[in-house]
Design a protein around this motif. Sequence first.
Motif, PDB file in Angstrom:
ATOM      1  N   ARG A  14       0.869  -1.186   0.000  1.00  0.00           N
ATOM      2  CA  ARG A  14       0.000   0.000   0.000  1.00  0.00           C
ATOM      3  C   ARG A  14       0.901   1.231   0.000  1.00  0.00           C
ATOM      4  N   PRO A  15       0.456   2.322  -0.628  1.00  0.00           N
ATOM      5  CA  PRO A  15       1.312   3.512  -0.708  1.00  0.00           C
ATOM      6  C   PRO A  15       1.504   4.181   0.648  1.00  0.00           C
ATOM      7  N   PRO A  16       2.652   4.797   0.888  1.00  0.00           N
ATOM      8  CA  PRO A  16       2.889   5.516   2.144  1.00  0.00           C
ATOM      9  C   PRO A  16       1.826   6.587   2.372  1.00  0.00           C
ATOM     10  N   GLY A  17       1.378   6.693   3.608  1.00  0.00           N
ATOM     11  CA  GLY A  17       0.382   7.701   3.945  1.00  0.00           C
ATOM     12  C   GLY A  17      -1.047   7.298   3.667  1.00  0.00           C
ATOM     13  N   SER A  18      -1.267   6.088   3.119  1.00  0.00           N
ATOM     14  CA  SER A  18      -2.635   5.658   2.839  1.00  0.00           C
ATOM     15  C   SER A  18      -3.368   5.352   4.137  1.00  0.00           C
ATOM     16  N   ALA A  19      -4.692   5.346   4.069  1.00  0.00           N
ATOM     17  CA  ALA A  19      -5.525   5.193   5.261  1.00  0.00           C
ATOM     18  C   ALA A  19      -5.347   3.822   5.888  1.00  0.00           C
ATOM     19  N   LEU A  20      -5.441   3.786   7.219  1.00  0.00           N
ATOM     20  CA  LEU A  20      -5.407   2.523   7.947  1.00  0.00           C
ATOM     21  C   LEU A  20      -6.845   2.041   8.089  1.00  0.00           C
ATOM     22  N   GLY A  21      -7.245   1.142   7.219  1.00  0.00           N
ATOM     23  CA  GLY A  21      -8.651   0.752   7.120  1.00  0.00           C
ATOM     24  C   GLY A  21      -9.070  -0.263   8.175  1.00  0.00           C
ATOM     25  N   THR A  22     -10.199  -0.887   7.922  1.00  0.00           N
ATOM     26  CA  THR A  22     -10.805  -1.854   8.824  1.00  0.00           C
ATOM     27  C   THR A  22     -10.851  -3.221   8.148  1.00  0.00           C
ATOM     28  N   THR A  23     -11.432  -4.195   8.840  1.00  0.00           N
ATOM     29  CA  THR A  23     -11.630  -5.501   8.206  1.00  0.00           C
ATOM     30  C   THR A  23     -12.544  -5.383   6.996  1.00  0.00           C
ATOM     31  N   GLU A  24     -13.503  -4.471   7.039  1.00  0.00           N
ATOM     32  CA  GLU A  24     -14.379  -4.272   5.883  1.00  0.00           C
ATOM     33  C   GLU A  24     -13.592  -3.721   4.701  1.00  0.00           C
ATOM     34  N   GLY A  47     -15.761  -5.041  17.061  1.00  0.00           N
ATOM     35  CA  GLY A  47     -15.365  -6.298  17.677  1.00  0.00           C
ATOM     36  C   GLY A  47     -15.868  -7.519  16.949  1.00  0.00           C
ATOM     37  N   ALA A  48     -16.622  -7.361  15.853  1.00  0.00           N
ATOM     38  CA  ALA A  48     -17.194  -8.509  15.151  1.00  0.00           C
ATOM     39  C   ALA A  48     -16.223  -9.141  14.162  1.00  0.00           C
ATOM     40  N   GLY A  49     -15.052  -8.536  13.969  1.00  0.00           N
ATOM     41  CA  GLY A  49     -14.103  -9.078  13.014  1.00  0.00           C
ATOM     42  C   GLY A  49     -12.699  -9.092  13.578  1.00  0.00           C
ATOM     43  N   HIS A  50     -11.804  -9.782  12.890  1.00  0.00           N
ATOM     44  CA  HIS A  50     -10.407  -9.835  13.306  1.00  0.00           C
ATOM     45  C   HIS A  50      -9.545 -10.096  12.079  1.00  0.00           C
ATOM     46  N   THR A  51      -8.274  -9.693  12.148  1.00  0.00           N
ATOM     47  CA  THR A  51      -7.366  -9.907  11.031  1.00  0.00           C
ATOM     48  C   THR A  51      -5.936 -10.009  11.547  1.00  0.00           C
ATOM     49  N   GLY A  74     -20.444  -6.974   7.925  1.00  0.00           N
ATOM     50  CA  GLY A  74     -20.765  -6.796   9.339  1.00  0.00           C
ATOM     51  C   GLY A  74     -19.610  -7.150  10.248  1.00  0.00           C
ATOM     52  N   SER A  75     -18.375  -6.947   9.771  1.00  0.00           N
ATOM     53  CA  SER A  75     -17.203  -7.360  10.546  1.00  0.00           C
ATOM     54  C   SER A  75     -16.550  -6.221  11.305  1.00  0.00           C
ATOM     55  N   SER A  76     -17.099  -5.006  11.212  1.00  0.00           N
ATOM     56  CA  SER A  76     -16.463  -3.863  11.852  1.00  0.00           C
ATOM     57  C   SER A  76     -16.512  -3.992  13.372  1.00  0.00           C
TER      58      SER A  76
END
Length: 450
Positions: free
Chosen positions: A213-223, A258-262, A254-256
Amino acid sequence: MYSTNAWLTATQQAINAKAIWQKLKAKGWTEHAIAGLLGNTHVESSHNPGIWEGLNSGNMSRGYGLVQWTPASGLHDWASGQGLSPVGIDTQLRAIDEDVLNGWIATSNYNITFSQFKTSTQTPEWLAQAFLLNFERPANQNQPARSTHARYWYNQLKGVGGATVTGNIEALIKWFEDRRGKVRYSMSYLRTGPNYYDCSSAVFSALIAGGFRPPGSALGTTETLYSLEGTLLIPISSNELQLGDIFVAGPKGGSSGGAGHTGVYYGNNQIIHCNYADNGISVSGIAGRTGSPLHWYRLRGARQTGNTGTEGTIDQETFDIRAVNNGSDIIESKHLIDLFGRRQREVRVEAENPEDLKRIAERLLNEQLEKVYQFNMSVADLSLLDENVEEIKLFNTYNISNELLPMYLRLQVAERSFSISNPNIKNITLGQRANSSTDYQVDLIRRSDK
Protein backbone atom coordinates in the motif's frame (compact mmCIF):
# COMPACT_ATOMS: atom_id res chain seq x y z
CA MET A 1 2.49 5.16 -26.87
CA TYR A 2 0.95 5.93 -30.23
CA SER A 3 -1.94 8.39 -30.55
CA THR A 4 -2.80 9.38 -34.09
CA ASN A 5 -5.77 9.49 -36.44
CA ALA A 6 -4.81 6.26 -38.22
CA TRP A 7 -5.06 2.52 -37.73
CA LEU A 8 -1.98 1.23 -35.94
CA THR A 9 0.42 -1.40 -37.25
CA ALA A 10 0.79 -4.71 -35.42
CA THR A 11 3.98 -3.48 -33.74
CA GLN A 12 2.35 -0.24 -32.63
CA GLN A 13 -0.70 -2.12 -31.34
CA ALA A 14 1.51 -4.35 -29.20
CA ILE A 15 3.16 -1.31 -27.58
CA ASN A 16 -0.18 0.38 -26.82
CA ALA A 17 -1.84 -2.83 -25.63
CA LYS A 18 1.00 -3.48 -23.18
CA ALA A 19 0.74 0.07 -21.82
CA ILE A 20 -3.04 -0.32 -21.34
CA TRP A 21 -2.45 -3.68 -19.63
CA GLN A 22 0.06 -2.26 -17.16
CA LYS A 23 -1.91 0.87 -16.34
CA LEU A 24 -5.16 -1.00 -15.69
CA LYS A 25 -3.39 -3.64 -13.58
CA ALA A 26 -2.14 -0.77 -11.42
CA LYS A 27 -5.77 0.30 -11.02
CA GLY A 28 -6.72 -3.15 -9.70
CA TRP A 29 -8.19 -4.74 -12.85
CA THR A 30 -7.73 -8.48 -13.25
CA GLU A 31 -5.79 -9.73 -16.25
CA HIS A 32 -8.97 -11.42 -17.51
CA ALA A 33 -10.91 -8.14 -17.48
CA ILE A 34 -8.12 -6.20 -19.22
CA ALA A 35 -7.98 -8.86 -21.91
CA GLY A 36 -11.74 -8.58 -22.34
CA LEU A 37 -11.36 -4.82 -22.84
CA LEU A 38 -8.43 -5.28 -25.26
CA GLY A 39 -10.53 -7.66 -27.35
CA ASN A 40 -12.86 -4.71 -27.90
CA THR A 41 -10.32 -1.90 -28.31
CA HIS A 42 -8.53 -4.08 -30.88
CA VAL A 43 -11.64 -3.85 -33.08
CA GLU A 44 -12.83 -0.36 -32.12
CA SER A 45 -9.57 1.59 -32.36
CA SER A 46 -6.53 -0.73 -32.72
CA HIS A 47 -5.79 0.39 -29.12
CA ASN A 48 -5.30 3.93 -30.44
CA PRO A 49 -6.58 6.81 -28.27
CA GLY A 50 -6.25 9.34 -31.10
CA ILE A 51 -8.39 7.73 -33.79
CA TRP A 52 -11.68 9.21 -35.05
CA GLU A 53 -14.49 7.09 -36.46
CA GLY A 54 -14.04 6.79 -40.21
CA LEU A 55 -10.78 8.77 -39.74
CA ASN A 56 -13.03 11.85 -39.96
CA SER A 57 -11.02 14.13 -37.67
CA GLY A 58 -12.96 16.57 -35.55
CA ASN A 59 -16.42 15.09 -36.20
CA MET A 60 -17.85 15.40 -32.68
CA SER A 61 -21.08 13.61 -33.57
CA ARG A 62 -19.33 10.30 -34.28
CA GLY A 63 -16.97 8.02 -32.36
CA TYR A 64 -13.55 8.78 -30.91
CA GLY A 65 -10.77 7.17 -28.92
CA LEU A 66 -9.99 3.76 -27.48
CA VAL A 67 -13.59 2.61 -27.14
CA GLN A 68 -15.01 5.02 -29.76
CA TRP A 69 -17.12 7.10 -27.38
CA THR A 70 -20.14 8.32 -29.35
CA PRO A 71 -20.70 11.18 -29.68
CA ALA A 72 -17.07 12.20 -29.33
CA SER A 73 -18.19 15.47 -27.76
CA GLY A 74 -19.07 13.61 -24.55
CA LEU A 75 -15.48 12.57 -23.87
CA HIS A 76 -14.05 15.92 -25.02
CA ASP A 77 -16.42 17.92 -22.82
CA TRP A 78 -15.67 15.78 -19.77
CA ALA A 79 -11.90 15.99 -20.30
CA SER A 80 -12.08 19.75 -20.79
CA GLY A 81 -14.02 20.11 -17.55
CA GLN A 82 -11.29 18.15 -15.75
CA GLY A 83 -8.49 20.16 -17.31
CA LEU A 84 -7.26 17.09 -19.18
CA SER A 85 -6.33 16.33 -22.77
CA PRO A 86 -8.87 13.98 -24.41
CA VAL A 87 -6.06 12.58 -26.59
CA GLY A 88 -4.04 11.27 -23.62
CA ILE A 89 -4.08 7.55 -22.86
CA ASP A 90 -4.22 8.21 -19.11
CA THR A 91 -7.24 10.46 -19.57
CA GLN A 92 -9.10 7.85 -21.58
CA LEU A 93 -8.21 4.99 -19.23
CA ARG A 94 -9.48 7.06 -16.32
CA ALA A 95 -12.70 7.69 -18.25
CA ILE A 96 -13.05 3.94 -18.80
CA ASP A 97 -12.07 2.92 -15.28
CA GLU A 98 -14.47 5.39 -13.65
CA ASP A 99 -17.12 5.01 -16.40
CA VAL A 100 -17.50 8.78 -16.32
CA LEU A 101 -20.06 8.83 -19.13
CA ASN A 102 -22.18 6.06 -17.56
CA GLY A 103 -21.74 3.81 -20.55
CA TRP A 104 -22.09 0.50 -18.70
CA ILE A 105 -25.62 -0.96 -18.73
CA ALA A 106 -25.89 -4.58 -17.58
CA THR A 107 -27.77 -6.96 -19.87
CA SER A 108 -29.62 -10.14 -18.94
CA ASN A 109 -26.96 -12.40 -20.47
CA TYR A 110 -24.13 -10.53 -18.74
CA ASN A 111 -25.81 -9.32 -15.59
CA ILE A 112 -22.82 -7.89 -13.72
CA THR A 113 -21.88 -4.40 -12.58
CA PHE A 114 -18.89 -2.61 -14.05
CA SER A 115 -17.09 -2.99 -10.73
CA GLN A 116 -17.65 -6.75 -10.92
CA PHE A 117 -16.40 -6.75 -14.51
CA LYS A 118 -13.12 -5.08 -13.53
CA THR A 119 -12.37 -7.67 -10.84
CA SER A 120 -13.79 -10.72 -12.59
CA THR A 121 -11.83 -13.89 -13.30
CA GLN A 122 -14.25 -15.15 -15.91
CA THR A 123 -12.58 -16.15 -19.18
CA PRO A 124 -11.26 -13.35 -21.43
CA GLU A 125 -13.70 -14.56 -24.10
CA TRP A 126 -16.71 -14.19 -21.81
CA LEU A 127 -15.59 -10.79 -20.58
CA ALA A 128 -15.00 -9.55 -24.13
CA GLN A 129 -18.64 -10.30 -24.92
CA ALA A 130 -19.76 -8.73 -21.65
CA PHE A 131 -17.98 -5.48 -22.56
CA LEU A 132 -19.33 -5.65 -26.11
CA LEU A 133 -22.98 -5.95 -25.03
CA ASN A 134 -22.92 -3.94 -21.80
CA PHE A 135 -20.71 -1.05 -22.91
CA GLU A 136 -20.10 -0.85 -26.66
CA ARG A 137 -23.57 -1.97 -27.82
CA PRO A 138 -22.91 -1.80 -31.60
CA ALA A 139 -25.65 -2.40 -34.16
CA ASN A 140 -24.07 -5.76 -35.00
CA GLN A 141 -23.74 -7.56 -31.68
CA ASN A 142 -22.67 -10.90 -33.14
CA GLN A 143 -18.91 -10.39 -33.06
CA PRO A 144 -17.08 -13.51 -31.82
CA ALA A 145 -13.81 -12.09 -33.15
CA ARG A 146 -13.62 -9.82 -30.11
CA SER A 147 -13.35 -12.91 -27.92
CA THR A 148 -10.61 -14.28 -30.18
CA HIS A 149 -8.65 -11.04 -29.82
CA ALA A 150 -9.18 -11.07 -26.04
CA ARG A 151 -7.63 -14.53 -25.80
CA TYR A 152 -4.74 -13.44 -28.02
CA TRP A 153 -3.86 -10.47 -25.80
CA TYR A 154 -4.31 -12.50 -22.64
CA ASN A 155 -1.81 -15.08 -23.92
CA GLN A 156 0.59 -12.35 -25.04
CA LEU A 157 0.53 -10.28 -21.84
CA LYS A 158 -0.34 -12.74 -19.06
CA GLY A 159 1.97 -12.12 -16.10
CA VAL A 160 3.27 -8.80 -17.41
CA GLY A 161 3.61 -6.36 -14.54
CA GLY A 162 5.49 -3.12 -14.83
CA ALA A 163 3.05 -0.67 -13.34
CA THR A 164 1.72 -3.19 -10.82
CA VAL A 165 2.74 -2.53 -7.23
CA THR A 166 4.76 -5.36 -5.69
CA GLY A 167 5.61 -5.83 -2.06
CA ASN A 168 7.99 -7.72 0.19
CA ILE A 169 6.71 -10.31 2.66
CA GLU A 170 9.81 -10.10 4.85
CA ALA A 171 9.32 -6.35 5.32
CA LEU A 172 5.66 -6.91 6.22
CA ILE A 173 6.53 -9.53 8.84
CA LYS A 174 9.39 -7.38 10.19
CA TRP A 175 6.95 -4.55 10.91
CA PHE A 176 5.03 -6.86 13.26
CA GLU A 177 8.16 -8.37 14.82
CA ASP A 178 9.70 -4.97 15.53
CA ARG A 179 6.62 -4.01 17.58
CA ARG A 180 5.93 -7.33 19.25
CA GLY A 181 5.58 -6.75 22.99
CA LYS A 182 6.21 -3.01 22.54
CA VAL A 183 2.76 -1.66 21.60
CA ARG A 184 -0.67 -1.99 23.17
CA TYR A 185 -4.13 -2.69 21.79
CA SER A 186 -6.71 0.06 21.27
CA MET A 187 -9.73 0.53 19.02
CA SER A 188 -9.95 4.25 19.85
CA TYR A 189 -8.47 7.18 17.97
CA LEU A 190 -5.08 5.97 19.24
CA ARG A 191 -5.21 2.98 16.87
CA THR A 192 -3.07 4.71 14.23
CA GLY A 193 0.13 4.30 16.28
CA PRO A 194 2.89 4.54 17.13
CA ASN A 195 2.09 3.16 20.60
CA TYR A 196 -1.36 1.68 20.05
CA TYR A 197 -2.95 -0.34 17.23
CA ASP A 198 -5.95 -2.58 16.69
CA CYS A 199 -5.93 -5.67 14.49
CA SER A 200 -6.72 -3.96 11.18
CA SER A 201 -4.65 -0.80 11.65
CA ALA A 202 -1.67 -3.06 12.39
CA VAL A 203 -2.23 -5.08 9.21
CA PHE A 204 -2.58 -1.94 7.08
CA SER A 205 0.55 -0.44 8.65
CA ALA A 206 2.45 -3.65 7.83
CA LEU A 207 1.09 -3.59 4.26
CA ILE A 208 2.47 -0.07 3.86
CA ALA A 209 5.83 -1.11 5.34
CA GLY A 210 5.95 -4.03 2.91
CA GLY A 211 5.19 -1.86 -0.10
CA PHE A 212 1.74 -3.31 -0.78
CA ARG A 213 0.00 0.00 0.00
CA PRO A 214 1.31 3.51 -0.71
CA PRO A 215 2.89 5.52 2.14
CA GLY A 216 0.38 7.70 3.95
CA SER A 217 -2.63 5.66 2.84
CA ALA A 218 -5.53 5.19 5.26
CA LEU A 219 -5.41 2.52 7.95
CA GLY A 220 -8.65 0.75 7.12
CA THR A 221 -10.81 -1.85 8.82
CA THR A 222 -11.63 -5.50 8.21
CA GLU A 223 -14.38 -4.27 5.88
CA THR A 224 -11.74 -2.35 3.90
CA LEU A 225 -9.73 -5.55 3.59
CA TYR A 226 -12.80 -7.41 2.32
CA SER A 227 -13.22 -4.70 -0.33
CA LEU A 228 -9.70 -5.54 -1.62
CA GLU A 229 -10.70 -9.15 -2.40
CA GLY A 230 -9.89 -9.89 -6.03
CA THR A 231 -7.43 -7.01 -6.37
CA LEU A 232 -4.76 -6.95 -3.66
CA LEU A 233 -6.12 -9.99 -1.81
CA ILE A 234 -6.42 -13.30 -3.65
CA PRO A 235 -8.67 -15.85 -1.88
CA ILE A 236 -6.95 -19.13 -0.98
CA SER A 237 -7.90 -22.21 1.05
CA SER A 238 -6.50 -23.03 4.48
CA ASN A 239 -4.38 -25.89 3.12
CA GLU A 240 -2.38 -23.48 0.93
CA LEU A 241 -1.01 -21.23 3.68
CA GLN A 242 2.38 -19.58 3.26
CA LEU A 243 4.28 -17.07 5.37
CA GLY A 244 2.69 -13.63 4.95
CA ASP A 245 -0.81 -14.73 3.93
CA ILE A 246 -3.56 -12.58 5.43
CA PHE A 247 -6.61 -13.78 7.34
CA VAL A 248 -9.80 -11.78 7.76
CA ALA A 249 -12.58 -13.10 9.99
CA GLY A 250 -16.13 -11.97 10.57
CA PRO A 251 -19.23 -11.69 8.38
CA LYS A 252 -18.67 -9.67 5.22
CA GLY A 253 -20.61 -6.43 5.56
CA GLY A 254 -20.77 -6.80 9.34
CA SER A 255 -17.20 -7.36 10.55
CA SER A 256 -16.46 -3.86 11.85
CA GLY A 257 -15.61 -3.23 15.47
CA GLY A 258 -15.37 -6.30 17.68
CA ALA A 259 -17.19 -8.51 15.15
CA GLY A 260 -14.10 -9.08 13.01
CA HIS A 261 -10.41 -9.84 13.31
CA THR A 262 -7.37 -9.91 11.03
CA GLY A 263 -3.68 -10.79 11.10
CA VAL A 264 -0.87 -12.52 9.22
CA TYR A 265 0.12 -16.17 8.90
CA TYR A 266 3.47 -16.70 10.66
CA GLY A 267 4.16 -20.31 9.67
CA ASN A 268 3.84 -23.57 11.62
CA ASN A 269 0.08 -23.06 12.14
CA GLN A 270 0.70 -19.76 13.92
CA ILE A 271 -0.43 -16.19 13.32
CA ILE A 272 1.06 -12.85 14.29
CA HIS A 273 -1.61 -10.28 15.10
CA CYS A 274 -2.52 -7.30 17.24
CA ASN A 275 -5.26 -8.47 19.59
CA TYR A 276 -7.22 -7.58 22.69
CA ALA A 277 -6.52 -10.83 24.52
CA ASP A 278 -2.76 -10.21 24.68
CA ASN A 279 -3.10 -6.39 24.70
CA GLY A 280 -0.77 -5.94 21.75
CA ILE A 281 1.07 -7.82 19.04
CA SER A 282 1.66 -11.49 19.75
CA VAL A 283 2.23 -14.84 18.05
CA SER A 284 -0.36 -17.51 18.75
CA GLY A 285 -1.83 -20.66 17.30
CA ILE A 286 -4.63 -20.35 14.77
CA ALA A 287 -7.17 -22.41 16.73
CA GLY A 288 -9.51 -20.26 18.77
CA ARG A 289 -7.75 -16.98 17.95
CA THR A 290 -9.04 -15.86 14.57
CA GLY A 291 -12.84 -15.63 14.78
CA SER A 292 -15.27 -16.81 12.13
CA PRO A 293 -16.27 -17.10 9.38
CA LEU A 294 -12.59 -17.20 8.46
CA HIS A 295 -11.12 -16.17 5.08
CA TRP A 296 -7.50 -16.56 3.94
CA TYR A 297 -5.83 -14.45 1.26
CA ARG A 298 -2.57 -14.36 -0.71
CA LEU A 299 -1.17 -10.89 -1.39
CA ARG A 300 -1.03 -10.18 -5.11
CA GLY A 301 2.44 -9.17 -6.25
CA ALA A 302 4.10 -10.52 -3.10
CA ARG A 303 7.86 -11.11 -3.27
CA GLN A 304 9.54 -13.72 -1.14
CA THR A 305 13.21 -14.68 -1.06
CA GLY A 306 13.71 -18.40 -1.59
CA ASN A 307 16.57 -20.71 -0.58
CA THR A 308 18.50 -19.76 -3.70
CA GLY A 309 18.50 -16.10 -2.71
CA THR A 310 16.47 -15.13 -5.77
CA GLU A 311 13.12 -13.38 -5.60
CA GLY A 312 9.94 -14.59 -7.21
CA THR A 313 6.52 -12.97 -7.58
CA ILE A 314 3.50 -14.85 -6.24
CA ASP A 315 0.60 -14.88 -8.68
CA GLN A 316 -2.41 -17.08 -9.29
CA GLU A 317 -3.40 -18.70 -12.57
CA THR A 318 -7.04 -19.50 -13.13
CA PHE A 319 -9.12 -21.56 -15.51
CA ASP A 320 -12.80 -22.07 -16.19
CA ILE A 321 -14.93 -24.76 -14.53
CA ARG A 322 -17.57 -24.72 -17.27
CA ALA A 323 -15.77 -27.42 -19.25
CA VAL A 324 -16.79 -30.04 -16.66
CA ASN A 325 -19.96 -28.42 -15.29
CA ASN A 326 -22.42 -28.55 -18.21
CA GLY A 327 -21.36 -25.12 -19.38
CA SER A 328 -22.18 -23.43 -16.06
CA ASP A 329 -19.60 -21.51 -14.03
CA ILE A 330 -21.63 -21.91 -10.82
CA ILE A 331 -22.02 -25.06 -8.69
CA GLU A 332 -25.24 -24.99 -6.70
CA SER A 333 -26.21 -26.81 -3.52
CA LYS A 334 -29.92 -27.54 -3.19
CA HIS A 335 -29.47 -28.04 0.55
CA LEU A 336 -27.91 -24.61 1.04
CA ILE A 337 -30.45 -22.91 -1.21
CA ASP A 338 -33.28 -24.43 0.83
CA LEU A 339 -31.63 -23.31 4.05
CA PHE A 340 -30.42 -19.82 3.23
CA GLY A 341 -31.81 -18.87 -0.17
CA ARG A 342 -29.74 -18.32 -3.31
CA ARG A 343 -26.45 -16.59 -2.55
CA GLN A 344 -23.42 -16.16 -4.79
CA ARG A 345 -19.84 -15.16 -4.13
CA GLU A 346 -16.61 -15.76 -5.97
CA VAL A 347 -14.07 -18.09 -4.37
CA ARG A 348 -10.62 -18.62 -5.84
CA VAL A 349 -8.87 -21.92 -5.07
CA GLU A 350 -5.78 -23.70 -6.35
CA ALA A 351 -6.44 -26.65 -8.64
CA GLU A 352 -4.59 -28.53 -11.37
CA ASN A 353 -7.41 -28.80 -13.91
CA PRO A 354 -11.17 -28.14 -14.27
CA GLU A 355 -12.06 -31.59 -12.86
CA ASP A 356 -9.97 -30.93 -9.76
CA LEU A 357 -11.54 -27.49 -9.43
CA LYS A 358 -15.03 -28.99 -9.48
CA ARG A 359 -14.13 -31.56 -6.83
CA ILE A 360 -12.75 -28.82 -4.57
CA ALA A 361 -15.83 -26.64 -5.11
CA GLU A 362 -18.17 -29.51 -4.23
CA ARG A 363 -16.14 -30.30 -1.13
CA LEU A 364 -16.29 -26.65 -0.01
CA LEU A 365 -20.06 -26.70 -0.48
CA ASN A 366 -20.37 -29.85 1.58
CA GLU A 367 -18.45 -28.18 4.40
CA GLN A 368 -20.82 -25.23 4.56
CA LEU A 369 -23.26 -24.65 7.38
CA GLU A 370 -25.79 -27.42 7.88
CA LYS A 371 -27.71 -25.79 10.72
CA VAL A 372 -27.65 -22.58 12.69
CA TYR A 373 -27.17 -22.98 16.42
CA GLN A 374 -27.26 -20.59 19.31
CA PHE A 375 -26.81 -21.60 22.93
CA ASN A 376 -27.39 -19.61 26.08
CA MET A 377 -25.88 -21.24 29.12
CA SER A 378 -24.28 -20.57 32.47
CA VAL A 379 -20.56 -20.83 32.84
CA ALA A 380 -21.18 -23.49 35.50
CA ASP A 381 -22.70 -25.75 32.84
CA LEU A 382 -19.87 -25.40 30.35
CA SER A 383 -18.68 -28.97 30.66
CA LEU A 384 -19.40 -29.18 26.93
CA LEU A 385 -16.41 -26.98 26.21
CA ASP A 386 -13.02 -28.42 25.38
CA GLU A 387 -11.39 -25.35 26.95
CA ASN A 388 -10.65 -24.16 30.45
CA VAL A 389 -13.79 -22.33 31.63
CA GLU A 390 -11.76 -19.56 33.26
CA GLU A 391 -10.17 -18.63 29.93
CA ILE A 392 -13.37 -18.08 27.95
CA LYS A 393 -13.15 -14.70 26.22
CA LEU A 394 -15.61 -12.64 24.22
CA PHE A 395 -15.43 -13.22 20.42
CA ASN A 396 -13.11 -16.22 20.77
CA THR A 397 -14.28 -19.47 19.17
CA TYR A 398 -14.41 -22.83 20.93
CA ASN A 399 -15.09 -26.44 20.06
CA ILE A 400 -18.46 -27.65 21.39
CA SER A 401 -19.08 -31.39 21.54
CA ASN A 402 -21.90 -33.44 23.01
CA GLU A 403 -22.38 -37.12 22.22
CA LEU A 404 -26.04 -37.10 23.30
CA LEU A 405 -27.23 -34.49 20.77
CA PRO A 406 -24.96 -35.54 18.81
CA MET A 407 -22.89 -32.62 17.56
CA TYR A 408 -19.38 -31.32 17.00
CA LEU A 409 -19.46 -27.58 16.48
CA ARG A 410 -17.22 -24.55 16.49
CA LEU A 411 -18.98 -21.53 18.01
CA GLN A 412 -18.02 -17.98 18.85
CA VAL A 413 -18.74 -16.36 22.21
CA ALA A 414 -21.21 -13.69 21.12
CA GLU A 415 -22.18 -12.31 24.55
CA ARG A 416 -21.13 -12.52 28.19
CA SER A 417 -23.27 -11.39 31.13
CA PHE A 418 -22.96 -11.25 34.90
CA SER A 419 -25.47 -10.86 37.69
CA ILE A 420 -25.03 -7.64 39.68
CA SER A 421 -26.64 -9.15 42.77
CA ASN A 422 -24.66 -12.36 42.58
CA PRO A 423 -21.26 -12.11 40.79
CA ASN A 424 -20.95 -15.89 40.84
CA ILE A 425 -23.74 -16.14 38.25
CA LYS A 426 -22.10 -15.92 34.83
CA ASN A 427 -23.77 -16.59 31.49
CA ILE A 428 -22.58 -16.63 27.89
CA THR A 429 -24.22 -16.81 24.46
CA LEU A 430 -22.53 -19.06 21.92
CA GLY A 431 -23.21 -18.67 18.20
CA GLN A 432 -25.62 -16.37 16.44
CA ARG A 433 -29.09 -17.13 15.15
CA ALA A 434 -29.88 -16.30 11.51
CA ASN A 435 -31.88 -13.14 10.86
CA SER A 436 -33.65 -14.56 7.80
CA SER A 437 -33.16 -17.17 5.12
CA THR A 438 -31.34 -14.74 2.83
CA ASP A 439 -29.77 -12.30 5.28
CA TYR A 440 -27.78 -14.11 7.90
CA GLN A 441 -24.67 -13.81 10.00
CA VAL A 442 -23.44 -16.93 11.71
CA ASP A 443 -20.41 -17.85 13.72
CA LEU A 444 -20.65 -21.58 13.24
CA ILE A 445 -18.72 -23.97 11.07
CA ARG A 446 -19.86 -27.56 11.16
CA ARG A 447 -17.19 -29.85 9.82
CA SER A 448 -18.48 -33.13 8.44
CA ASP A 449 -15.01 -34.69 8.63
CA LYS A 450 -14.75 -34.40 12.43
